[in-house]
Design an enzyme around this catalytic site. Structure first.
Site, PDB file in Angstrom:
ATOM      1  N   SER A 149      47.635  41.333  38.010  1.00 17.35           N
ATOM      2  CA  SER A 149      47.200  42.672  37.628  1.00 17.35           C
ATOM      3  C   SER A 149      46.853  43.471  38.872  1.00 17.35           C
ATOM      4  O   SER A 149      46.485  42.917  39.904  1.00 17.35           O
ATOM      5  CB  SER A 149      45.983  42.592  36.716  1.00 17.35           C
ATOM      6  OG  SER A 149      44.824  42.381  37.500  1.00 17.35           O
ATOM      7  N   LYS A 150      46.986  44.771  38.735  1.00 15.67           N
ATOM      8  CA  LYS A 150      46.722  45.714  39.823  1.00 15.67           C
ATOM      9  C   LYS A 150      45.346  45.480  40.449  1.00 15.67           C
ATOM     10  O   LYS A 150      45.154  45.655  41.637  1.00 15.67           O
ATOM     11  CB  LYS A 150      46.812  47.128  39.221  1.00 15.67           C
ATOM     12  CG  LYS A 150      46.475  48.249  40.171  1.00 15.67           C
ATOM     13  CD  LYS A 150      47.696  48.726  40.907  1.00 15.67           C
ATOM     14  CE  LYS A 150      47.405  49.967  41.736  1.00 15.67           C
ATOM     15  NZ  LYS A 150      48.321  50.112  42.855  1.00 15.67           N
ATOM     16  N   ARG A 151      44.397  45.087  39.606  1.00 20.95           N
ATOM     17  CA  ARG A 151      43.031  44.928  40.075  1.00 20.95           C
ATOM     18  C   ARG A 151      42.897  43.805  41.108  1.00 20.95           C
ATOM     19  O   ARG A 151      42.178  43.919  42.077  1.00 20.95           O
ATOM     20  CB  ARG A 151      42.127  44.643  38.868  1.00 20.95           C
ATOM     21  CG  ARG A 151      40.712  45.072  38.992  1.00 20.95           C
ATOM     22  CD  ARG A 151      40.060  45.163  37.606  1.00 20.95           C
ATOM     23  NE  ARG A 151      40.699  44.338  36.589  1.00 20.95           N
ATOM     24  CZ  ARG A 151      40.402  43.059  36.364  1.00 20.95           C
ATOM     25  NH1 ARG A 151      39.504  42.449  37.097  1.00 20.95           N
ATOM     26  NH2 ARG A 151      41.018  42.403  35.390  1.00 20.95           N
ATOM     27  N   ARG A 152      43.581  42.686  40.884  1.00 11.36           N
ATOM     28  CA  ARG A 152      43.354  41.570  41.806  1.00 11.36           C
ATOM     29  C   ARG A 152      44.584  41.146  42.605  1.00 11.36           C
ATOM     30  O   ARG A 152      44.474  40.356  43.532  1.00 11.36           O
ATOM     31  CB  ARG A 152      42.786  40.360  41.063  1.00 11.36           C
ATOM     32  CG  ARG A 152      43.619  39.936  39.890  1.00 11.36           C
ATOM     33  CD  ARG A 152      43.078  38.721  39.166  1.00 11.36           C
ATOM     34  NE  ARG A 152      43.807  38.573  37.934  1.00 11.36           N
ATOM     35  CZ  ARG A 152      43.245  38.530  36.741  1.00 11.36           C
ATOM     36  NH1 ARG A 152      41.952  38.566  36.617  1.00 11.36           N
ATOM     37  NH2 ARG A 152      44.008  38.407  35.672  1.00 11.36           N
TER      38      ARG A 152
END
Ligand code: GLU
Length: 477
Positions: A241-244
């Site tokens: 995911s973009k977050r991690r």
């Protein structure tokens, strides 16, 4: 595959970046369409994200072109197709497949919080409300039976209807929901195969129910085949995911991954060529790809392996093509060294060596900045280690400078011989003798082969840098 013309689609939502998983989905769809002489449709699912629409759409188009999955039709935009969704809702309503619901979220929660299965409890199903402002529309899911999704990757996936709530197809504002829009579009566009990410599998029985209801209410359109592609995970087996994780295709482009390496690697995430081997081009994919061969288990998106793939592709480029790619990359990313340095005699000398060592294009400037950067300076840590803390370094630098000054022609072999003689005098291996010279002239401990680099740097500049390093040692000592 049946006898329907093959029509597939990629349906990205404009999120502001292009996910690598969407790139894989696009490549599979594209290859499948090419293989069957079909059409690959681009549809932008932009009903939610209204922000910066045009920019997002051109970003999607650029990403698809870059990776090589060029569409035949579209882009269609869901935001411009409200009329179709409204008439689809009308048909379903008239056929009695929907009912109006005025329950507030709070009321539903209060009634259902002790229910064993979550979701809507069917409260409005038999109230016979008229449709109208303030009332959502729900689909009346049959109480019994199962809905089967025929999935070319996973086989038959069954969902008990009792576990599917009466889902909303239009908000109380009248706006159609995503699941309705997708079904209306897939029917309207005569999509034969829905090839998409695994995360859409849970909503697929809803799509099948809607589709079948529409077949009765309106026109009979054959249900598409489904193929849900495996989820991409990181080294901790978490969905990327973009977050991690790094997931934006644009970021890989900016780092200087080659599109053909990227495409090859992405296509391996869930599929591999039947004849074995891992390296292949898009033509091979078009020839060999089979949805039935796609794996259903999660695929590890391994950036280390991707980088290795890229280095292999880089090395295989003809030098002139490698030069073209670096130049273009430097121009696009406005790299600090500037695109102009990748031309001319000095660059041409080093280009084959650079090509051997850089794994991605963004590693190129670091390898050649000793030659092209406007000011030269030694990296502090390298200076410390190879010069300041080596008692012999001043002697080696001084003698090397003298040896270099005396070579009859400024060529790598001669420079090497000169340095070897210095090493022999001090009983030092070549590698160890090189270390202070490398830092003095190239600025750091790792990089291109020393002597070829010095050949490119030239006599004057090399001697000047060794002098400067000796002065710096003097200051330190
Ligand atoms: N818009 C969805 C996405 O961006 C794709 C939906 C579909 O392919 O049906 O993941």
């Amino acid at each position: 595959m049946g006898d329907r013309p093959v029509r597939v689609r990629i349906a990205p939502s404009p999120t502001g970046y292009f996910h690598v998983g969407t790139a894989r989905t696009a490549l599979y769809n594209w290859a499948f369409a090419r293989q069957h002489g079909g059409k690959f449709v681009l549809r932008i699912e932009d009903t939610d994200a209204a922000r910066n629409k045009e920019e997002s759409v051109s970003g999607i188009e650029a990403a698809l072109r870059w990776i090589g999955a060029v569409w035949d039709e579209g882009p269609y935009r869901q935001s411009e197709r409200g009329g179709l969704y409204a008439s689809t809702l009308d048909s379903l309503w008239e056929a009695g497949a929907l009912y109006a619901c005025d329950c507030s979220r709070e009321a539903v929660l209060a009634r259902t919080k002790r229910n064993p299965t979550p979701g809507y409890d069917g409260y409005c199903r038999r109230r016979g409300l008229e449709r109208g402002p303030g009332r959502a529309l729900r689909f009346a899911v049959p109480d019994d039976g199962v809905t089967v999704v025929h999935d070319l990757v996973r086989g038959e996936v069954e969902f008990a209807n009792s576990t599917i709530e009466d889902f909303v197809v239009a908000r109380s504002s009248g706006e159609a929901l995503f699941v309705l829009a997708v079904v209306a579009d897939d029917r309207d566009m005569a999509i034969s195969h829905v090839i998409r990410a695994e995360e859409h599998l849970p909503t697929t029985p809803k799509a099948v129910l809607l589709w079948e209801a529409l077949n009765e209410a309106a026109q009979e359109v054959p249900l598409p085949y489904f193929a849900h592609l495996p989820v991409l995970v990181n080294e901790r087996r978490q969905k990327i995911s973009k977050r991690r994780d790094r997931v934006a295709l644009e970021d890989f482009e900016a780092l200087g991954y080659l599109p053909e390496a990227m495409a090859n690697y992405l296509c391996l995430l869930g599929w591999s060529p039947p004849a074995g081997g891992e390296f292949f081009g898009l033509d091979d994919l078009v020839r060999d790809f089979r949805l039935e061969d796609v794996n259903s288990s999660p695929a590890f998106f391994d950036q280390v392996k991707l980088t290795h793939f890229n280095s292999v592709y880089m090395r295989e480029l003809p030098v002139a093509e490698f030069t073209r790619r670096v130049t273009e990359w430097a121009r696009e990313t406005e790299d600090r060294l500037g695109a102009a340095c990748y031309s001319g005699e000095r660059w041409e000398k080093l280009a084959p060596l650079v090509q051997e060592r850089a794994r991605i294009l963004s590693e190129v400037p670091g390898l050649v900045e000793f030659l092209f950067a406007p000011g030269f300076s030694m990296e502090a840590a390298s200076f410390e280690k190879a010069i300041a803390r080596d008692g012999l370094a001043p002697a080696i630098l001084r003698e090397t400078a003298a040896g270099f000054a005396a070579v009859s022609s400024w060529r790598a072999e001669e420079l090497r011989a000169a340095l070897e003689r210095v090493g022999e005098r001090h009983g030092r291996r070549l590698g160890k003798t090189q270390a202070p010279v490398r830092v003095a002239t190239l600025g750091r401990s790792v990089g291109l082969p020393l002597f070829e680099s010095l050949e490119a740097l030239g006599r004057h500049e090399t001697l000047e840098r060794i002098e400067a390093a000796l002065t710096a040692c003097g200051r330190e000592g």
